[in-house]
Write a protein that holds these residues in place. Sequence first.
Motif, PDB file in Angstrom:
ATOM      1  N   UNK A   1      24.783  -8.120  48.655  1.00 32.95           N
ATOM      2  CA  UNK A   1      25.827  -6.622  48.446  1.00 32.95           C
ATOM      3  C   UNK A   1      25.313  -5.918  47.324  1.00 32.95           C
ATOM      4  N   UNK A   2      25.423  -6.756  46.187  1.00 30.25           N
ATOM      5  CA  UNK A   2      24.992  -6.197  44.975  1.00 30.25           C
ATOM      6  C   UNK A   2      23.564  -5.520  44.655  1.00 30.25           C
ATOM      7  N   UNK A   3      22.599  -5.943  45.552  1.00 37.96           N
ATOM      8  CA  UNK A   3      21.296  -5.572  45.595  1.00 37.96           C
ATOM      9  C   UNK A   3      21.315  -4.191  46.006  1.00 37.96           C
ATOM     10  N   UNK A   4      21.988  -3.877  47.190  1.00 42.31           N
ATOM     11  CA  UNK A   4      22.166  -2.785  47.757  1.00 42.31           C
ATOM     12  C   UNK A   4      22.697  -1.715  46.852  1.00 42.31           C
ATOM     13  N   UNK A   5      23.816  -2.077  46.402  1.00 41.43           N
ATOM     14  CA  UNK A   5      24.300  -1.147  45.275  1.00 41.43           C
ATOM     15  C   UNK A   5      23.491  -0.780  44.055  1.00 41.43           C
ATOM     16  N   UNK A   6      22.530  -1.791  43.728  1.00 42.43           N
ATOM     17  CA  UNK A   6      21.723  -1.483  42.713  1.00 42.43           C
ATOM     18  C   UNK A   6      20.815  -0.700  42.780  1.00 42.43           C
ATOM     19  N   UNK A   7      20.292  -0.502  44.124  1.00 44.05           N
ATOM     20  CA  UNK A   7      19.162   0.312  44.527  1.00 44.05           C
ATOM     21  C   UNK A   7      19.582   1.332  45.477  1.00 44.05           C
ATOM     22  N   UNK A   8      20.801   1.652  45.260  1.00 39.75           N
ATOM     23  CA  UNK A   8      21.455   2.933  45.550  1.00 39.75           C
ATOM     24  C   UNK A   8      21.379   3.179  47.157  1.00 39.75           C
ATOM     25  N   UNK A   9      21.632   2.134  47.899  1.00 42.73           N
ATOM     26  CA  UNK A   9      21.610   1.898  49.232  1.00 42.73           C
ATOM     27  C   UNK A   9      23.062   1.812  49.698  1.00 42.73           C
ATOM     28  N   UNK A  10      23.676   2.934  49.858  1.00 42.24           N
ATOM     29  CA  UNK A  10      25.228   3.020  49.796  1.00 42.24           C
ATOM     30  C   UNK A  10      25.629   2.933  51.353  1.00 42.24           C
ATOM     31  N   UNK A  11      26.038   2.049  51.870  1.00 40.35           N
ATOM     32  CA  UNK A  11      26.448   1.887  53.591  1.00 40.35           C
ATOM     33  C   UNK A  11      28.040   1.746  53.217  1.00 40.35           C
TER      34      UNK A  11
END
Length: 261
Positions: free
Chosen positions: A151-161
């Motif tokens: 989850x943190x990788x999505x957040x760090x790369x601005x892939x907000x779902x």
Amino acid sequence: MSRNKHANIVLFGQAGVGKSSLVNLMAGKDVAGTSMDLKSCTMQWQEYPIEFDGKSYKVFDTVGLEEPQLGIPQYLDAVENAYSLIQALERQGGIDLLLFCMRAGRLTATLQNNYRLFHEFLCDKKVPTVVVITYLENEVGEMDAWWKRNEVIFYDREVHVAGHACITAIKGNFPLRHEESRTTVRKLVKEFTADGQKQAWKGGDNLFVSFTRNLRELLVGNRKSVRKNMVSRLTKRCGMSPDVAKQLVDRIKNDEAEGAT
């Protein structure tokens, strides 16, 4: 969803991630072909009417961005078709949900660009986007453990779902996980298309609308500054090379011109 009796769902992702199997999982029966004979680029979206739990949905399975090195023409076809699908759905009541399908693994640059193309560029961040992670039948422990690790990788790369589902769409030797996955995905879809959710998006005031407006200006005046602005936007936010972005703008411009004649 007061404007019609069904919700419109746009399903996107790269070839081979299990989108057709995901449609069948939601439907509870085989409605989408999963044969490799269909190829990755049927160069048009596929429409699947499905029903579950007393609700009706239309799932539009479209080809997402592939790795650019696989072929610029195919890459351009995918983006142009995504653009055409969003336009078509605007005339059919709007879009209720973006369903981003990806295979468990790294969140690659191409996956990030897919997300940005649909969520940000085409839908102006106005449509809820949820991610479904497939091929987790061999996950140790709960399938959702994958999301907790990543989850943190999505957040760090601005892939907000807005939501997620970790699933397997393959029944095979995992019937219990397959049935659990069906329940998980259906719950996710119902949550974000439920009555009381904000009305379906029918076009924003920002990126997509200005993109379309710029296309019209290009048709009328062929203004270099407009073209440059559109190319810059595609390059910076969708990860395209300048050459690919220029080809895409010119191709869509030509299509718009043909449609206006």
